[in-house]
Design an enzyme around this catalytic site. Sequence first.
Site, mmCIF file in Angstrom:
data_model
loop_
_atom_site.group_PDB
_atom_site.id
_atom_site.type_symbol
_atom_site.label_atom_id
_atom_site.label_comp_id
_atom_site.label_asym_id
_atom_site.label_seq_id
_atom_site.Cartn_x
_atom_site.Cartn_y
_atom_site.Cartn_z
ATOM 1 N N SER A 252 0.834 -1.210 0.000
ATOM 2 C CA SER A 252 0.000 0.000 0.000
ATOM 3 C C SER A 252 0.867 1.258 0.000
ATOM 4 O O SER A 252 0.360 2.369 -0.050
ATOM 5 C CB SER A 252 -0.947 0.002 1.201
ATOM 6 N N THR B 47 -40.133 25.161 -11.844
ATOM 7 C CA THR B 47 -40.406 23.788 -11.409
ATOM 8 C C THR B 47 -40.593 23.019 -12.714
ATOM 9 O O THR B 47 -41.111 23.587 -13.696
ATOM 10 C CB THR B 47 -41.673 23.661 -10.527
ATOM 11 N N HIS B 48 -40.174 21.802 -12.768
ATOM 12 C CA HIS B 48 -40.241 20.982 -14.002
ATOM 13 C C HIS B 48 -39.551 21.685 -15.182
ATOM 14 O O HIS B 48 -39.989 21.551 -16.329
ATOM 15 C CB HIS B 48 -41.684 20.664 -14.385
ATOM 16 N N SER C 232 -12.576 25.443 -28.417
ATOM 17 C CA SER C 232 -12.619 24.209 -29.191
ATOM 18 C C SER C 232 -11.434 24.184 -30.146
ATOM 19 O O SER C 232 -11.003 25.227 -30.636
ATOM 20 C CB SER C 232 -13.933 24.165 -29.969
ATOM 21 N N LYS D 65 -16.215 28.884 -30.210
ATOM 22 C CA LYS D 65 -16.698 28.275 -28.986
ATOM 23 C C LYS D 65 -16.075 28.818 -27.701
ATOM 24 O O LYS D 65 -14.898 29.118 -27.633
ATOM 25 C CB LYS D 65 -16.423 26.764 -29.032
ATOM 26 N N GLU E 299 -18.991 21.580 -16.273
ATOM 27 C CA GLU E 299 -19.229 20.182 -16.681
ATOM 28 C C GLU E 299 -18.334 19.211 -15.915
ATOM 29 O O GLU E 299 -18.758 18.136 -15.501
ATOM 30 C CB GLU E 299 -19.010 20.038 -18.183
ATOM 31 N N LYS F 172 -8.115 3.442 1.781
ATOM 32 C CA LYS F 172 -7.369 4.696 1.751
ATOM 33 C C LYS F 172 -7.478 5.474 0.448
ATOM 34 O O LYS F 172 -7.698 6.686 0.449
ATOM 35 C CB LYS F 172 -5.892 4.438 2.095
HETATM 36 N N1 ARG Z 1 -1.251 -1.625 4.888
HETATM 37 C C1 ARG Z 1 -2.326 -1.979 5.728
HETATM 38 C C2 ARG Z 1 -3.569 -1.206 5.364
HETATM 39 O O1 ARG Z 1 -3.447 -0.379 4.553
HETATM 40 C C3 ARG Z 1 -1.961 -1.709 7.163
HETATM 41 C C4 ARG Z 1 -2.533 -2.684 8.138
HETATM 42 C C5 ARG Z 1 -1.974 -4.012 7.913
HETATM 43 N N2 ARG Z 1 -2.308 -4.939 8.924
HETATM 44 C C6 ARG Z 1 -2.189 -6.246 8.754
HETATM 45 N N3 ARG Z 1 -2.518 -6.988 9.754
HETATM 46 N N4 ARG Z 1 -1.815 -6.771 7.624
HETATM 47 O O2 ARG Z 1 -4.651 -1.398 5.879
#
Ligand code: ARG
Length: 496
Positions: free
Chosen positions: A22, A164-165, A286, A292, A299, A334
């Site tokens: 991660s 409205t509408h 454009s 344009k 948007e 995350k």
């Molecule tokens: N990299 C993990 C996460 O993003 C951290 C927690 C990992 N814990 C474990 N028991 N493998 O959630």
Amino acid sequence: MALWSGRFEKDMDELVKKFNASIPFDQRLYNEDIDGSIAHVTMLANQGIVTEDERDEIIKGLEEIREEIRESIYEASDGAMISPLFSYEDEDIHMAIESRLIGRIGETGKKLHTARSRNDQVQLDCRLYLQKKIGMIAAALIKFENIILDKARDYVDVLMPGFTHIQHAQPITVGFYFMAYFQMFKRDLERLKDCYSRMDYSPLGSCALAGTTFPIDRHETAAMLGFSGPAENAMDSVSDRDYMIEFLNAAAISMMHISRWAEEFTWWNASEFSFIDIDDSFCTGSSIMPQKKNPDMAELLRGKCGRVYGDLMALLTVMKGTPLAFNKDFQEDKERIFDAADTWVTSIEILAKMIEHSHFRQDVLEAQLVHGFLNATDVAEHLAQEGIPFREAHELVGRMVRLCEEKTLENKEIVSEGDAGSGEGKPAGYVYGLEDLSDEDLAQIDERLSKKLLGDISIRACVDARKSFGGTAPSEVMRQIEVGRSWLAEFTENEE
Ligand code: ARG
């Protein structure tokens, strides 16, 4: 080999290492991770679990690592802030920092992870990070609300059709319209504050899932890190992601508000409406059509809403069906909260600037007021106040509308035969409104009706009379602006 490799005979498969890591995205938690470690080791020393010298050595090492990371960070082409110090070999930010600490200070570094797990560590980091982001988002929303209040005051007297509408319904003021959005973003701010307070409990010291045999003091670390207190149940505090889901929910609702405003501005900028002028600096051209000027920012804001809805749905789906306590699935949380937080804050900033630099075209709005019998409800209400039961008044005004439409049509037919109008002194193509009906026209509909009975039914008079609490009358909108201003001042003060 990883810090946890004791019971393994083999190193991880290369593909597994990458898939498992991660660090590419959780490195942005490095500050929170180090803050948490410093609080943790301070408490360990206070409890006699490590010595004061060990604590000092660990804190010094962590601060040096923080500095090293901070100096190495650069902005990638997609805007992400990344550090070349990390690689997927590090697995995650918690291991990356801990192994660097051990590399830097040796044996003492190995004591940091006493009475702690990555399961509580990651929860701590995410809570601290989200709280910081909430502060930034709230600041952007507060700034935006101030802009809305100023705009509402600038346009408090300017009339426009209310819909409205997507059809002309009743006349309103532009200031009133702005104050409608003020209320939506006010609730968004309250939702943010609410979810902040619910996530304000420290998971640190929950460890893997069941607490620890060490005599730790979770109240102390919670206080050091600025939380209201420690989370009550260790198993819950490492398993729960509902604070993130609440945040994503608040983000999704607010993005929906942003998207609705962006949608209106996209339409109102089109030549068919021309209600507003969006500043050049918020539009694009454009590559083929030289004439344009496209409302791309509006948007894009509308499009970004879909992205944040996706973040919310993704995490709800990740969490569904995960047994207690920690599961690796949670690692998917995350990117969703980072993406939503980044998207939300930028969207607020862009919309706020775009609104600040856009102008409503009073001439166009005024020309629109003659269409769609905007004062029809007001006339019916007036007749009801004069003693005609509302249902009957509604019917009479309906017939008045029909007569006006016939006259407008007749006028058009005569024009097409080359005549100059309907013979009532109206110019060619004139659109009849209720105020154009003569005493004879009215008497023909019902003998009780007369111009005198109707009184002043100009759009201006109708709007001025809508003084009911929350209504569109300028005097009432001024009250709303004042209440809004003092609410915002108080909210801002409490935030600081
Ligand atoms: N990299 C993990 C996460 O993003 C951290 C927690 C990992 N814990 C474990 N028991 N493998 O959630």
